[in-house]
Design an enzyme around this catalytic site. Structure first.
Site, PDB file in Angstrom:
ATOM      1  N   GLY A 117       0.825  -1.207   0.000  1.00 13.15           N
ATOM      2  CA  GLY A 117       0.000   0.000   0.000  1.00 13.15           C
ATOM      3  C   GLY A 117       0.854   1.248   0.000  1.00 13.15           C
ATOM      4  N   ALA A 118       1.760   1.324   0.968  1.00 18.90           N
ATOM      5  CA  ALA A 118       2.603   2.505   1.092  1.00 18.90           C
ATOM      6  C   ALA A 118       3.735   2.196   2.065  1.00 18.90           C
ATOM      7  CB  ALA A 118       1.800   3.693   1.595  1.00 18.90           C
ATOM      8  N   MET A 119       4.748   3.088   2.095  1.00 14.79           N
ATOM      9  CA  MET A 119       5.927   2.834   2.930  1.00 14.79           C
ATOM     10  C   MET A 119       6.338   4.113   3.637  1.00 14.79           C
ATOM     11  SD  MET A 119       8.139   0.747   4.025  1.00 14.79           S
ATOM     12  CE  MET A 119       9.342   1.326   5.222  1.00 14.79           C
ATOM     13  N   GLU A 120       6.612   3.965   4.950  1.00 12.31           N
ATOM     14  CA  GLU A 120       6.785   5.123   5.829  1.00 12.31           C
ATOM     15  C   GLU A 120       8.209   5.646   5.910  1.00 12.31           C
ATOM     16  OE1 GLU A 120       6.076   1.933   6.909  1.00 12.31           O
ATOM     17  OE2 GLU A 120       7.202   1.466   8.735  1.00 12.31           O
ATOM     18  N   ASN A 121       9.051   5.466   4.882  1.00 11.83           N
ATOM     19  CA  ASN A 121      10.429   5.964   4.916  1.00 11.83           C
ATOM     20  C   ASN A 121      10.482   7.354   5.564  1.00 11.83           C
ATOM     21  OD1 ASN A 121      11.045   3.788   2.968  1.00 11.83           O
ATOM     22  ND2 ASN A 121       9.837   5.086   1.631  1.00 11.83           N
ATOM     23  N   GLU A 176       0.838   5.894   7.512  1.00 11.78           N
ATOM     24  CA  GLU A 176       2.268   6.122   7.247  1.00 11.78           C
ATOM     25  C   GLU A 176       2.775   7.320   8.046  1.00 11.78           C
ATOM     26  OE1 GLU A 176       3.462   3.603   5.885  1.00 11.78           O
ATOM     27  OE2 GLU A 176       1.621   2.815   4.987  1.00 11.78           O
ATOM     28  N   GLU A 235       3.510  -2.301  13.576  1.00 10.84           N
ATOM     29  CA  GLU A 235       2.337  -2.389  12.694  1.00 10.84           C
ATOM     30  C   GLU A 235       1.021  -2.514  13.456  1.00 10.84           C
ATOM     31  OE1 GLU A 235       2.414  -1.372   9.891  1.00 10.84           O
ATOM     32  OE2 GLU A 235       4.528  -1.532   9.338  1.00 10.84           O
TER      33      GLU A 235
HETATM   34 ZN   LIG Z   1       2.629   0.172   8.572  1.00  9.57          ZN
END
Ligand SMILES: [Zn+2]
Length: 880
Positions: free
Chosen positions: A267-271, A304, A326
């Site tokens: 879905g998405a990545m929290e870099n 995120e 998570e």
């Molecule tokens: Zn997450």
């Protein structure tokens, strides 16, 4: 390295810290799609667990090593070894400055992990173990350091160069290249690294934190999507404000960047400060996105963003602790959405999701606790269990400790661990210590897999005016754990009179008389005695779904109708409606299996009719109550899954209700027509959701096709036109083919809308869809390299369309296995997700079991099968 392998299995108990302290990491990327040159410079000194003769072990895959130097001296062969998995510098003793030059080839990267191309740009995905495909590095979450990153690339091809932290310098080179240096002041693990290089448009806004920091907010998208970012930007601003108001947490840098890509495995990545998103969770306009898309964007943008504290500032010691970040962050995004919209509707949707997707995980071959003890491929453990059941465990802390106690625990957690990589035990200790409570027993939720069965029985003593509620629990053995222990289960409950009045709840020896309370089951069996109960009450149990369990109480249908009409708790009212419908459907599955005529209990009609007449309650809640339990959840209720029986019985119940209640359904449908143009307010979304549930019932009646044709032709938004299109296509209406063509012609340029067009066709129930799916995968707009397309066609077909996937001739399995094998050579992570379709294979009839087993064996026998797919398939075959 702590990654001790035994037949490639990694065990949690084998953790040991990295023997080196990484003081700083500097990178220079000379970016090019064909070959990117990477210069790495690390300052290392001996750390905990270090021995004098220690080698420096670095992870590295799919790279070419050019040069290694230690303290300025190039190393000779023999002073280091390099294989397909790692680079080892021998006898480094005191450490020092390690320099490495290496080459990577982004253009050939189809796995979408590491540095890879998407449209006109290059980007990275590192979690969990992708950084090792970018640079030789200790690629593990407990090695945290500051990153100083210089990106160099051709200015015309790559005008935008982004990485984590703040841009501190930039300049031009003589050869047409330019460079930007990014420094991230916060130490972070490698999985949070990101870089983006390419030609992108930028939408900008800003946010002022409550302590006065000015933050520039930028969303980067491909140029044609420039006008579809306003909802994502609003959602980001709402998230930042909400985290300050509810958790007291502020953003900590001057820039927050989001980049949207069409090619993303998740879905998405929290870099850190450079989130990378699947474009599905950024781009929206009323004519291209449904209300569910709008809500999904808000939830994922929030998720995120919230990771900046729960995940980035405090991270995981090792990947076994994944639920630490998570489960907690899913809980936070659920609370965010609940505070922004209807709390009850959000809770219902989350529970529906948990039951239809996590409960089957617990009863299948991949069963694991929220903190697993072993894995082969960590990417297979980004599961509903770790995320959604993990969030349920966090919610139970909240139920037990209350909002104030929970927030006190959060404050202590950050006070103790900010800037560190920690474990689930550290989180539990912070919650326990901040509240002065013992959570020892509660910790079993981290260690035990399986869905507990909570059984409740009531006994009423008329003479003593006493009601005894006896609770007991049992967790069935799971594939991974035969033995189970009792858990601590919080049960939120109330008691109702036969006329629907709430009774005060006085436990023996107590004064307090609230109408709802939480009782705790902390052993196998426990009784709770309530005094001053004037009549035999109907207990309302597991309000707000206070624990992730299966509840069994011998309710009569009349009890359920009473709860449905009168309970104070919206979740329990919905649950009563679901239970009534579920009983009715399962009874008809049985009748069908015995060749008996199907029938609808007439008592169901007034209960559903009352829902349609209810003009007081939030229409979104009514929509949820009218929505029958899904086929996956019903399958979960059966020892041997009767896939055709479930579908037929569910359709019979729906159709019978629809035809009996055609007039009220039609009237409510008409009354909910929007009085003005589209708007995305919660009230309008609620009206559309009920209107489209009414339409889905009406599709079972003579009036349906006319309604759907009209709605498809006149709607001004994607929610309504998609609901109408689905109605037409699923019912096989004569106008369905023309509607699909109209839709395709209008949207063929828009990848995300075409995903919906694919998904509708792949979701049509029945074995006929197998042939349709075989055509769809040859459609010019389909690409097996694009995960969104794979999920829209193969994912929808195999994971969400039981009567097509389980076609009795096995054609669905064959087609699916072909695609898993083809996909595995390109993108193992997504292939492994698809391979999970067989997880419940042992629960079907003999014929289907045999058919599935032969496809499982065929996949298992494929030469060069990835570790990702291999783990899923071998677990399913039970031959680890
Ligand atoms: Zn997450």
């Amino acid at each position: 390295m702590s990654k001790e392998t035994a037949g490639n299995t990694v065990y949690r108990k084998n953790y040991s810290p990295y023997p080196w302290r990484l003081l700083q990491a500097k990178f220079r990327f000379e970016i090019d799609a064909e070959t990117t040159r990477v210069f790495t410079e690390m300052e290392l000194e001996p750390g905990g667990g270090h021995s004098k003769a220690a080698d420096i072990e670095l992870d590295g895959q799919d790279m070419e090593l050019v040069r290694v130097a230690l303290n300025g001296r190039a190393l000779e062969p023999g002073e280091f070894t390099c294989d397909a998995e790692r680079l080892v510098v021998h006898g480094a003793k005191a450490g020092g400055r390690l320099e490495i030059e290496s080459l990577i080839h982004p253009q050939n990267n189809t796995a979408l992990e590491g540095l890879y191309p998407s449209g006109k740009f290059l980007l990275t995905q590192c979690e969990a173990e992708g950084f090792r495909k970018i640079a030789y590095f200790p690629d593990r979450p407990d090695v945290m350091t500051r990153y100083d990153v210089t990106l160099v690339a051709d200015r015309s091809r790559f005008p935008v160069l982004l990485s984590n932290g703040n841009p501190v310098e930039s300049g031009e080179l003589d050869d047409g290249r330019h460079w930007v240096r990014w420094v991230d002041p916060f130490a972070k693990p490698s999985y949070l690294f990101a870089l983006v290089a390419g030609d992108l448009a930028c939408v900008e806004d800003h946010f002022t934190t409550r302590s006065g920091r000015e933050v520039a907010l930028r969303i980067y998208v491909e140029h044609e999507n420039f006008d579809k970012c306003s909802h994502a930007m609003e959602s980001l601003i709402h998230s930042m404000k909400w985290d300050e108001d509810r958790f007291g947490l502020e953003y900590d840098l001057d820039i927050y960047n989001i980049v949207a890509t069409n090619d993303f495995n998740m879905g998405a990545m929290e870099n850190k400060s450079l989130n990378i998103f699947n474009s599905k969770y950024v781009l929206a306009s009323p004519d291209t996105a449904t209300d569910a898309d709008y809500q999904g964007i808000e939830g994922v943008i929030g998720h995120e963003y919230f990771h900046n504290w729960t995940g980035n500032r405090v991270t995981c010691q090792d990947w076994f602790q994944l639920t630490l970040k998570e489960g907690l962050t899913v809980f936070r995004d659920q609370e965010f959405s609940s505070d922004m919209h209807s709390r009850a509707v959000k809770r219902i949707q989350d529970v529906r999701d948990l039951r239809s997707r996590q409960f089957p995980e617990d009863s299948g071959p991949m069963a694991h606790p929220i903190r697993p003890d072993k894995y082969k491929e960590i990417s297979n453990f980004y599961t509903m269990t770790v995320y959604q059941k993990g969030a349920e465990v966090i919610r139970m802390y909240h139920t037990l400790l209350g909002e104030d106690g929970f927030q006190a625990g959060m404050r202590l957690y950050f006070e103790r661990h900010d800037g560190a990589a920690v474990t689930c035990d550290d989180f539990l200790a912070a919650m326990a210590d901040a509240n002065g409570v013992d959570l020892e027993l509660f910790s079993r939720w981290y260690a035990q897999s399986g869905t507990p069965e909570l059984s409740a029985r009531g006994d009423y003593d008329q003479a003593a005016c006493r009601f005894t509620l006896q609770l007991s629990q049992k967790t069935p053995p799971t594939y991974d754990q035969p033995e189970k222990k009792p858990l601590l289960i919080p049960v939120s409950m109330g008691l109702l009179t036969r006329s629907g009045e709430a009774l005060p709840l006085a436990l023996e020896g107590e004064e307090g008389h609230p109408e709802t309370r939480v009782i705790i089951l902390d052993r196998e069996e426990k009784s709770f005695v309530f005094n001053n109960v004037p009549e035999h009450p109907v207990p309302s149990l597991l309000r707000d779904f206070s624990a992730p369990v299966k509840l069994d109480y011998p309710y009569s249908n009349a009890d359920l109708a009473l709860l449905m009409a009168h309970d104070r708790n919206a979740f329990t009212r919905w649950e009563a409606a679901q239970t009534l419908a579920q009983r009715e459907i399962l009874a008809n599955v049985e009748r069908r299996a015995k060749n008996q005529a199907l029938q609808l209990d007439p008592a169901l009609v007034p209960a559903f009719s009352a829902l349609l007449d209810d003009m007081e309650t939030d229409p979104a809640l009514i929509a949820e109550a009218l929505s029958l339990p899904g086929e996956e959840y019903l399958a979960e209720m059966m020892p041997v899954i009767d896939v055709d029986g479930i579908h037929a019985a569910r359709k019979f119940v729906k159709s019978s209700l629809a035809n009996t209640l055609e007039k009220p359904l039609f009237d409510r449908y008409r009354s909910l027509l929007s009085p003005g143009p589209y708007d995305k307010s919660p009230a309008s979304m609620a009206r559309r959701s009920l209107r489209n549930v009414c339409l889905s019932y009406l599709m079972e009646t003579a009036a349906g096709i006319g309604c759907a044709n009209e709605q498809f032709a006149t709607s001004d938004n994607m929610t309504d036109s998609l609901a109408a299109l689905r109605g037409l296509v699923w019912s096989g209406a004569p106008s369905a083919a023309a509607a699909l063509d109209t839709f395709e012609n209008r949207w063929q340029h828009d990848a995300l809308v075409m995903d919906k067009w694919f998904a509708i066709q792949a979701s049509v129930p029945g074995p006929g869809t197998v042939g349709r799916v075989a055509e769809l995968v040859r459609h010019p707009a389909f690409s097996i390299r694009n995960p969104n397309k794979v999920r829209s066609v193969i994912g929808v077909f195999a994971l969400m369309n039981p009567t097509a996937f389980h076609a009795s001739d096995g054609s669905g399995y064959r087609l699916h296995a072909d695609k898993v094998i083809e996909l595995d050579a390109l993108n193992p992570q997504v292939a492994a997700r698809m391979a999970g379709a067989y997880n419940a294979w042992t629960r079907y009839d003999d014929r289907r079991r045999e058919l599935m087993k032969s496809q499982l064996s065929r996949i298992a026998a494929t030469t060069g099968l990835s570790g990702d797919v291999s783990e899923i398939i071998h677990n399913a075959l039970g031959m680890e």
